[in-house]
Every structure is written in C-alpha cells, then in structure tokens.
Design a protein around this motif. Structure first.
Motif, PDB file in Angstrom:
ATOM      1  N   LYS A  44      -8.591   4.842   7.948  1.00 46.42           N
ATOM      2  CA  LYS A  44      -8.099   4.023   6.841  1.00 46.42           C
ATOM      3  C   LYS A  44      -6.572   3.948   6.800  1.00 46.42           C
ATOM      4  N   LEU A  45      -5.922   4.621   7.757  1.00 48.60           N
ATOM      5  CA  LEU A  45      -4.463   4.653   7.792  1.00 48.60           C
ATOM      6  C   LEU A  45      -3.934   3.634   8.790  1.00 48.60           C
TER       7      LEU A  45
ATOM      8  N   ASP B  97      -6.237  -0.364  -3.653  1.00 48.73           N
ATOM      9  CA  ASP B  97      -7.267   0.191  -4.538  1.00 48.73           C
ATOM     10  C   ASP B  97      -8.646  -0.330  -4.166  1.00 48.73           C
ATOM     11  N   LYS B  98      -8.705  -1.561  -3.632  1.00 47.29           N
ATOM     12  CA  LYS B  98      -9.992  -2.181  -3.298  1.00 47.29           C
ATOM     13  C   LYS B  98     -10.647  -1.546  -2.080  1.00 47.29           C
ATOM     14  N   THR B  99      -9.874  -1.332  -1.012  1.00 44.63           N
ATOM     15  CA  THR B  99     -10.454  -0.858   0.250  1.00 44.63           C
ATOM     16  C   THR B  99     -10.243   0.624   0.508  1.00 44.63           C
ATOM     17  N   GLY B 100      -9.273   1.221  -0.184  1.00 41.54           N
ATOM     18  CA  GLY B 100      -8.929   2.615   0.077  1.00 41.54           C
ATOM     19  C   GLY B 100      -8.024   2.777   1.287  1.00 41.54           C
ATOM     20  N   ASP B 101      -7.603   1.664   1.892  1.00 41.33           N
ATOM     21  CA  ASP B 101      -6.707   1.738   3.044  1.00 41.33           C
ATOM     22  C   ASP B 101      -5.329   2.221   2.608  1.00 41.33           C
ATOM     23  N   LEU B 102      -4.677   2.948   3.521  1.00 41.74           N
ATOM     24  CA  LEU B 102      -3.319   3.430   3.323  1.00 41.74           C
ATOM     25  C   LEU B 102      -2.424   2.726   4.326  1.00 41.74           C
ATOM     26  N   PHE B 103      -1.234   2.341   3.879  1.00 43.25           N
ATOM     27  CA  PHE B 103      -0.295   1.620   4.729  1.00 43.25           C
ATOM     28  C   PHE B 103       1.012   2.398   4.785  1.00 43.25           C
TER      29      PHE B 103
ATOM     30  N   GLN C 109      -0.108  13.878  -8.984  1.00 47.95           N
ATOM     31  CA  GLN C 109      -0.331  15.279  -8.609  1.00 47.95           C
ATOM     32  C   GLN C 109      -1.627  15.436  -7.819  1.00 47.95           C
ATOM     33  N   LYS C 110      -2.666  14.779  -8.282  1.00 48.86           N
ATOM     34  CA  LYS C 110      -3.985  14.882  -7.654  1.00 48.86           C
ATOM     35  C   LYS C 110      -3.988  14.283  -6.248  1.00 48.86           C
ATOM     36  N   GLU C 111      -3.317  13.165  -6.061  1.00 45.43           N
ATOM     37  CA  GLU C 111      -3.365  12.433  -4.797  1.00 45.43           C
ATOM     38  C   GLU C 111      -2.201  12.731  -3.847  1.00 45.43           C
ATOM     39  N   LEU C 112      -1.269  13.570  -4.268  1.00 45.19           N
ATOM     40  CA  LEU C 112      -0.087  13.822  -3.450  1.00 45.19           C
ATOM     41  C   LEU C 112      -0.424  14.469  -2.111  1.00 45.19           C
ATOM     42  N   SER C 113      -1.381  15.355  -2.091  1.00 44.26           N
ATOM     43  CA  SER C 113      -1.776  15.985  -0.833  1.00 44.26           C
ATOM     44  C   SER C 113      -2.304  14.954   0.162  1.00 44.26           C
ATOM     45  N   LEU C 114      -3.111  14.018  -0.318  1.00 46.13           N
ATOM     46  CA  LEU C 114      -3.611  12.940   0.534  1.00 46.13           C
ATOM     47  C   LEU C 114      -2.451  12.091   1.048  1.00 46.13           C
ATOM     48  N   ALA C 115      -1.526  11.738   0.171  1.00 47.22           N
ATOM     49  CA  ALA C 115      -0.387  10.911   0.563  1.00 47.22           C
ATOM     50  C   ALA C 115       0.466  11.615   1.616  1.00 47.22           C
ATOM     51  N   LEU C 116       0.745  12.886   1.405  1.00 47.06           N
ATOM     52  CA  LEU C 116       1.573  13.621   2.377  1.00 47.06           C
ATOM     53  C   LEU C 116       0.837  13.820   3.697  1.00 47.06           C
ATOM     54  N   THR C 117      -0.457  14.022   3.634  1.00 49.98           N
ATOM     55  CA  THR C 117      -1.246  14.107   4.871  1.00 49.98           C
ATOM     56  C   THR C 117      -1.133  12.801   5.641  1.00 49.98           C
ATOM     57  N   ALA C 118      -1.233  11.680   4.950  1.00 43.48           N
ATOM     58  CA  ALA C 118      -1.128  10.376   5.606  1.00 43.48           C
ATOM     59  C   ALA C 118       0.244  10.195   6.242  1.00 43.48           C
ATOM     60  N   ILE C 119       1.296  10.567   5.535  1.00 40.60           N
ATOM     61  CA  ILE C 119       2.654  10.422   6.068  1.00 40.60           C
ATOM     62  C   ILE C 119       2.850  11.301   7.306  1.00 40.60           C
ATOM     63  N   ILE C 120       2.468  12.552   7.206  1.00 38.78           N
ATOM     64  CA  ILE C 120       2.683  13.480   8.318  1.00 38.78           C
ATOM     65  C   ILE C 120       1.771  13.128   9.496  1.00 38.78           C
TER      66      ILE C 120
ATOM     67  N   GLY D  29       0.348  10.254  10.132  1.00 38.34           N
ATOM     68  CA  GLY D  29       0.719   8.944  10.657  1.00 38.34           C
ATOM     69  C   GLY D  29       1.920   8.980  11.578  1.00 38.34           C
ATOM     70  N   ASP D  30       2.747  10.000  11.426  1.00 40.48           N
ATOM     71  CA  ASP D  30       3.944  10.149  12.266  1.00 40.48           C
ATOM     72  C   ASP D  30       3.833  11.393  13.145  1.00 40.48           C
ATOM     73  N   ARG D  31       2.621  11.796  13.494  1.00 45.17           N
ATOM     74  CA  ARG D  31       2.404  13.052  14.218  1.00 45.17           C
ATOM     75  C   ARG D  31       3.080  13.102  15.582  1.00 45.17           C
ATOM     76  N   LYS D  32       3.243  11.974  16.269  1.00 46.08           N
ATOM     77  CA  LYS D  32       3.931  11.968  17.568  1.00 46.08           C
ATOM     78  C   LYS D  32       5.381  12.415  17.414  1.00 46.08           C
ATOM     79  N   PHE D  33       5.958  12.128  16.282  1.00 49.98           N
ATOM     80  CA  PHE D  33       7.341  12.505  15.983  1.00 49.98           C
ATOM     81  C   PHE D  33       7.546  14.009  16.128  1.00 49.98           C
ATOM     82  N   TYR D  34       6.553  14.803  15.729  1.00 55.44           N
ATOM     83  CA  TYR D  34       6.674  16.269  15.765  1.00 55.44           C
ATOM     84  C   TYR D  34       6.563  16.825  17.177  1.00 55.44           C
TER      85      TYR D  34
END
Length: 153
Positions: free
Chosen positions: A8-9, A34-40, A97-108, A110-115
């Motif tokens: 979904k990312l 909100d409709k699809t649950g996709d993250l951009f 607060q509830k969704e921050l872990s999901l958001a940070l997981t998506a950011i990290i 999504g940029d995993r090659k960077f690490y």
C-alpha cells in the motif's frame, strides 16, 4: 493501530534526491488516502506541498538535520492553530499518536535503500513535534530510531 502493508506504500523521489543522497536536507512528505488506505511517500529536498490536503492537514513531514554534532530525523504533525476546537484537536492529537508508528514505518521502510549507503543513521534519534496552539497538544516526542522501524516493518 493500523498494520503496515508494504504493497500500500507508493514512493516517489523528487529530484535532485536519490536513494542515496542527500543526507542533510532530505525531506519526507507522507500522505494517505482514507478511501484506499494507500500511503504516498515523497522524498526530496523540499516538502511536496502539492500533495498536502490543505483542509485536513493530516500529513506527516520529516527531514534529516545535523544538530549539536549529531544527525537526527525531525518531523512534525499539525494538530491546530485555533481553527479546530479543543474536542476536535484532542481527536486529531489522539489519532496522530495512534498512527505515528505506522507513518514512521512507512517513511523508514520506503527509504530503506538509503540506510544501505548511510548505516550510521540507523541509530539516529527520531523526534516528532506535535504543532498546536493548545499547550496540552503541543509537544515534542521521541519516537525511537530508524533501526527499530525497519525491524518491525
């Protein structure tokens, strides 16, 4: 809390950013449907202001900075500047607060090659500023390290 689903990312690099540079000044704009649950996730040297929902203001913005001799990932979420009443601001704060872990997981994730190119950043601290004109919702939160989010993705 929502479960992270990599399928979904959707990640987009905005030039001149690539999967390996820059470090300082690298910025993340995370939005969702909100409709699809996709993250951009947009990765660039500037935030993708065109992706931001100006009415709901529910994106997560973050960027790498070098401060006091160390790298850190500093982000922000917008709660209110007074346009939302206290009850709605509390709901927004609680959802962030509830969704921050999901958001940070998506950011990290999504940029995993960077690490791969910058493994020293895996243990850098992550701080998120909750921006609010109401003092009870205006706070800076420590949110772990990129390593933690990659291990839990």
């Amino acid at each position: 809390m929502s479960q992270f689903n990599p399928s979904k990312l959707h990640v987009h690099y905005m030039m001149p950013a690539t999967s390996y540079e820059p470090v300082v000044g690298r910025k993340y704009t995370l939005t969702h449907s909100d409709k699809t649950g996709d993250l951009f996730l947009n990765i660039g040297t500037q935030y993708n202001l065109n992706a931001i929902d100006k009415k709901n203001k529910d994106e997560v913005l973050a960027g790498w900075i070098f401060q006091e001799g160390r790298y850190l990932l500093k982000g922000r979420v917008y709660v209110t500047s007074g346009e939302f009443n206290e009850q709605l601001s509390k709901i927004r704060f609680t959802i962030f607060q509830k969704e921050l872990s999901l958001a940070l997981t998506a950011i990290i994730y999504g940029d995993r090659k960077f690490y791969f190119y910058h493994p020293y950043l895996l243990d850098a601290p992550i701080y998120i500023q909750f921006e609010s004109s109401l003092p009870e919702f205006h706070r800076l939160m420590y949110c772990g390290t990129p390593r933690w989010y990659l291990l839990t993705a």
